[in-house]
Design a protein around this motif. Structure first.
Motif, PDB file in Angstrom:
ATOM      1  N   LEU A  10      69.842  59.779  24.622  1.00 25.10           N
ATOM      2  CA  LEU A  10      70.310  60.332  25.888  1.00 25.10           C
ATOM      3  C   LEU A  10      69.346  60.012  27.019  1.00 25.10           C
ATOM      4  O   LEU A  10      69.764  59.644  28.129  1.00 25.10           O
ATOM      5  CB  LEU A  10      70.485  61.852  25.751  1.00 25.10           C
ATOM      6  CG  LEU A  10      70.953  62.593  27.017  1.00 25.10           C
ATOM      7  CD1 LEU A  10      72.320  62.086  27.453  1.00 25.10           C
ATOM      8  CD2 LEU A  10      70.977  64.097  26.773  1.00 25.10           C
ATOM      9  N   THR A  11      68.042  60.123  26.755  1.00 20.21           N
ATOM     10  CA  THR A  11      67.051  59.840  27.788  1.00 20.21           C
ATOM     11  C   THR A  11      67.105  58.389  28.223  1.00 20.21           C
ATOM     12  O   THR A  11      67.122  58.070  29.424  1.00 20.21           O
ATOM     13  CB  THR A  11      65.646  60.179  27.267  1.00 20.21           C
ATOM     14  OG1 THR A  11      65.584  61.577  26.970  1.00 20.21           O
ATOM     15  CG2 THR A  11      64.593  59.837  28.301  1.00 20.21           C
ATOM     16  N   LEU A  14      70.376  57.677  30.178  1.00 22.32           N
ATOM     17  CA  LEU A  14      70.350  58.164  31.557  1.00 22.32           C
ATOM     18  C   LEU A  14      69.428  57.317  32.424  1.00 22.32           C
ATOM     19  O   LEU A  14      69.730  57.043  33.592  1.00 22.32           O
ATOM     20  CB  LEU A  14      69.914  59.629  31.592  1.00 22.32           C
ATOM     21  CG  LEU A  14      70.943  60.640  31.082  1.00 22.32           C
ATOM     22  CD1 LEU A  14      70.350  62.041  31.053  1.00 22.32           C
ATOM     23  CD2 LEU A  14      72.197  60.622  31.939  1.00 22.32           C
ATOM     24  N   GLY A 293      70.121  52.921  23.099  1.00 18.35           N
ATOM     25  CA  GLY A 293      70.085  53.671  24.350  1.00 18.35           C
ATOM     26  C   GLY A 293      70.435  52.807  25.545  1.00 18.35           C
ATOM     27  O   GLY A 293      71.125  53.258  26.461  1.00 18.35           O
TER      28      GLY A 293
END
Length: 871
Positions: A10-11, A14, A293
């Motif tokens: 998620l990091t 984003l 990611g």
């Protein structure tokens, strides 16, 4: 650990997604695809307008510019005006750009085959079918469509779309007004000349070009380009801060994992594992997480590109272009991979391979002093970055609010705009003003509100173009002889029921001198263009021609003299005709058609909006006895079409209705971000009252809760039309119309700040949870020795407050220095208010304290017996 992997994904997503979205929208907003070939050498050449913004050049300036042959390879110009056109049998006003051959070649406009229509007109008028060879009419001149402009060529600049492109040659410019600034000039720099060198050479080479400005051509509206370039700095900074916070999150999360696995890693080394094996394992793990990611980030960026327009007004969503910038996306993804790999290898870098028992002898999960300082430093850096981003976003929001404030804005405050519609009567498009007077009286009954002025056009909306001809006062006249007669029931039977041009007498014509002429008289005057012309009668009094009539056809051929009919008498008896009366007629017919933005206003409109009078007079409260139609124009219209002297001139619309210009007012711009005022004519409300009007109401208290009460009272006024009442504020109206680019930038910056705060909260929560997990033995011992549990919570919150205070102070100091650097010559944002520096840092500090609540609660709930037994 699925939770840790999900947090890392998620990091990274984003961080990558927000950067790709910000850079993509910034590229589409501030650097759209240029329609010009070799655009890197194309420059725009401007002269300052009266608002000190970028304005067009006059023909004299253009000729002086062309004489500077040592600076440019070529110089081209475009004259952009609304024109009366007919496409497919429909008459409408279109924006027409007349361009010189060299600029047309740079724009790839095939004028050899005819005029070129825009891609938008092609789709709307022809439905995408073949339009080449179709005839269109522009100002009563027929043209052939030779092609369709490229899709990205909506206009020369983004503030005004162009519907039709037509050629104009250099020799066509010689006989026109040479001092009127109406040419938008583009030029191609020579390869050995820079923009600054060209500007210096022009200013020193010609006296008329001492104030000229040369800027790279981007297609952005001239007065918007400078603001967008500086707003772009803030957006770039926002994207960088989001990525920096994401990187710190990755480091924090993987550092916590490294500390939790320190014993496991040391034990594996003691059993024979080599550093290379651990390095390769962690490298593979980090690369897999980073790639996953990054892929999620790219998907998130694409979803954002479709989601952000949904939060905009439809007009803004159409102009918002998503142009992904691959280099920043690749750089962000690569940086995430590198940082993830470095953080993932921390267990190896922090483990003593030749003496692993040192780590094994350390208390389980207890970090070293170096690791504690590193983790605290990461937390402070995260808070500092968030504080800077929140302050920058607050400044953008304050800049958006400040951009709404002009001279008129400060005078008006933020008035309420009440838009109502009266019931349309059968007599025509105009209605009486009784309904609007009743609405105004009812609005006065609402406590705290005071009516200011009426207008038919909301500030900031698109112009309402109308075509006019100009009849300027003339000192040189010619004489013609006409018979003077009056229409009676008997003589009216000899004429056709409908005039061939203009209209017949009406009730409103009793207040001033008007007349109609027969075909023979019109032939002596200006033909059908006679309608609307003012001539002088034998006593040198002005009289307006309102129509041209035709005699009924009969078999007997007879010669009919030129006749002018002074009025209609409803009984057979009438004054005897006057033969061969001499009238004084202007030598020249009314000038060719012009287009003006039209607005219907109340008499107090100019004072309410601080439109100061330059010449003549403004409207009185009521109709002027014995006088015909009147109008007031702004300074732009006076300079563009009347050589600065319009008073006593007349404009004649496409129906032949004449309006006398009685005054000139100085325009005010609504919004300092995009200063552009169209040539406008204002009609009094008591003369031309359309069904839909807007009342400006002053609201000193700024109470938005008064809307419902105002709506309830206005709905009780009889005579309302079918459309609903609309109530809004001026700031909201301007934000929806004239400040789209700044508002879009503010939206993107606010989204970046929100993402950064979410990431910071997530990272701080993980860091504090790991820190308290590693200190649980100390907390258990304190509780066992009698410490109250609320003191444990207070201790945790105190440690977090120190980090928050340190990060906030550092963020404010860095923000102050950054603002002084980025805000130099920044006209949109200046003098940050004190509330920004007081309120903005509270958000990151609040995020820190919220992130500490869960770890603090867990620390206070520790059972000393359980913890001591697990040692």
């Amino acid at each position: 650990m699925p939770g840790l992997s999900l947090a890392l994904l998620l990091t990274i997503a984003l961080g990558v997604g927000s950067n790709s979205a910000v850079y993509g929208f910034l590229q589409g907003l501030a650097h759209p695809a240029s329609p010009l070939g070799g655009a890197d050498r194309i420059v725009s050449v401007f002269m300052p307008d009266r608002f000190q913004g970028a304005g067009p050049l006059s023909i004299n300036d253009y000729q002086a510019l062309k004489a500077s042959s040592g600076v440019f390879d070529w110089v081209g110009a475009a004259r952009i005006n609304p024109r009366d056109t007919m496409i497919g049998g429909d008459s409408e006003i279109a924006i027409v750009a007349a361009v010189t051959p060299n600029l047309a070649e740079a724009l790839n406009l095939p004028f050899d085959n005819g005029v070129v229509i825009s891609h938008r007109v092609w789709g709307n008028e022809f439905g995408g079918a073949n339009a080449v060879g179709t005839q269109i009419r522009i100002d009563n001149v027929d043209f052939r469509i030779g092609g369709v402009a490229p899709d990205q060529l909506d206009g020369l600049y983004s503030d005004r779309t162009v519907d039709i492109w037509i050629p104009i040659h250099e020799q066509d410019l010689r006989g026109e007004n040479r001092v009127r600034p109406d040419l938008w000039v583009l030029a191609a720099l020579r390869h050995d000349v820079s923009t600054r060198q060209a500007e210096t050479a022009l200013r020193t080479g010609s006296a008329s070009l001492r104030e000229v400005s040369v800027t790279p051509f981007t297609g952005i509206a001239p007065n918007m380009a400078g603001g967008l370039s500086r707003v772009g700095m803030f957006l770039t900074f926002s994207a960088g801060v989001v990525f920096f916070v994401a990187c710190i999150n990755v480091a924090t999360l993987l550092l916590g994992r490294a500390l939790r696995r320190s014993h496991e890693t040391s034990l594996r080394i003691a059993l024979g594992a080599t550093r290379v094996e651990l390095l390769w394992e962690l490298f593979s793990d980090s690369v897999a997480i980073s790639v996953a990611g990054g892929a999620m980030g790219l998907l998130l960026g694409i979803l954002t590109a479709h989601a952000i327009p949904a939060f905009l007004f439809p007009e803004d969503a159409e102009r918002l272009i998503f142009a992904p910038h691959l280099l920043p996306i690749l750089a962000t993804s690569t940086a995430c991979v590198v940082i993830t790999v470095l953080c993932g290898m921390m267990p190896v870098l922090g483990t003593v391979t030749d003496r692993p028992w040192i780590v094994l002898q350390r208390e389980s999960g207890s970090p070293s002093k170096t690791m504690q300082r590193l983790r605290s430093g990461l937390a402070v850096g995260q808070i500092t970055a968030c504080c800077m981003l929140v302050i920058s976003t607050a400044l953008l929001l304050d800049g958006l609010h400040a951009a709404l404030k002009t001279g008129a804005g400060h005078r008006l405050g933020n008035p309420i705009l009440l838009t109502v519609q009266a019931q349309v009567l059968r007599i025509g498009p105009e209605v009486g003003d009784n309904y609007f007077n009743a609405v105004e009286q009812k609005a006065k009954s609402v406590a705290g509100l005071s009516p200011m002025a009426w207008t038919s056009r909301l500030p900031g909306n698109q112009p309402t173009w109308r075509s006019f001809r100009i009849q300027s006062p003339s000192s040189v006249n010619r004489e013609i002889a006409m018979d003077i007669a009056w229409l009676t029931p008997d003589s009216f039977q000899l004429l056709d029921n409908q005039p061939i041009a203009g209209r017949m007498f009406g009730l409103s014509d009793q207040t001033h001198r008007v007349a109609v002429v027969n075909e023979q008289a019109a032939a002596e005057l200006f033909g059908r263009q006679t309608v609307g012309v003012v001539i002088r009668d034998p006593s040198n009094q002005p009289i307006e021609i309102i129509g041209v009539v035709r005699a009924r056809s009969n078999d007997e051929k007879q010669i009919t003299p030129p006749i002018i009919y002074y009025g209609y008498i409803d009984h057979p008896g009438a004054p005897n005709p006057i033969r061969h009366a001499l009238f004084r007629i202007p030598l020249a017919p009314p000038a060719a058609g012009i287009e003006l933005n039209s607005d219907v206003v109340s008499a107090n409109y100019f004072g309410a909006l601080d439109l100061s009078l330059i010449a003549g007079q403004t409207f009185p409260e009521h109709r002027i006895p014995g006088r015909g139609r009147v109008g007031v124009i702004n300074q732009e219209a006076a300079n563009l079409y009347f050589n600065g002297k319009p008073v006593d001139a007349g404009v004649i619309d496409d129906r032949g209705v004449r309006t006398e210009i009685i005054g000139v007012v100085r325009s005010q711009v609504f919004g300092t971000f995009e200063q552009h005022t169209e040539p406008t004519i204002y009609f009094p409300m008591w003369q031309d009252c359309p069904p839909r009007m807007t009342l400006m109401l002053k609201d000193p208290k700024g109470n938005r809760g008064i809307f419902d009460e105002l709506r309830r009272r206005i709905e009780s006024v009889p005579g309302a039309g079918p459309y609903p009442i609309a109530i809004n504020s001026l700031d909201t109206q301007l934000a929806q119309s004239g400040l789209a680019a700044l508002r879009i930038a503010t939206l993107i910056g606010s989204a970046s700040a929100a993402i950064a705060l979410i990431l910071s909260t997530l990272g701080l929560l993980s860091a504090q949870s790991d820190a308290e997990r590693q200190r649980q033995h100390e907390r258990a011992l304190r509780i066992a020795l009698g410490a109250q549990r609320w003191r444990i919570v207070f201790l945790v919150m105190t440690n977090a407050s120190r980090l928050a205070f340190t990060g906030t102070v550092a963020g404010m100091l860095l923000s102050f220095g950054l603002m002084r650097l980025l805000m130099a010559d920044f006209t949109v944002i200046s003098s940050p208010p004190l509330r920004v520096w007081l309120i903005a840092p509270l958000l990151p500090a609040a995020a820190v304290l919220i992130a500490c609540l869960v770890p603090a609660r867990r620390a206070s709930a520790i059972s000393p017996m359980v913890i001591m037994r697990d040692i």
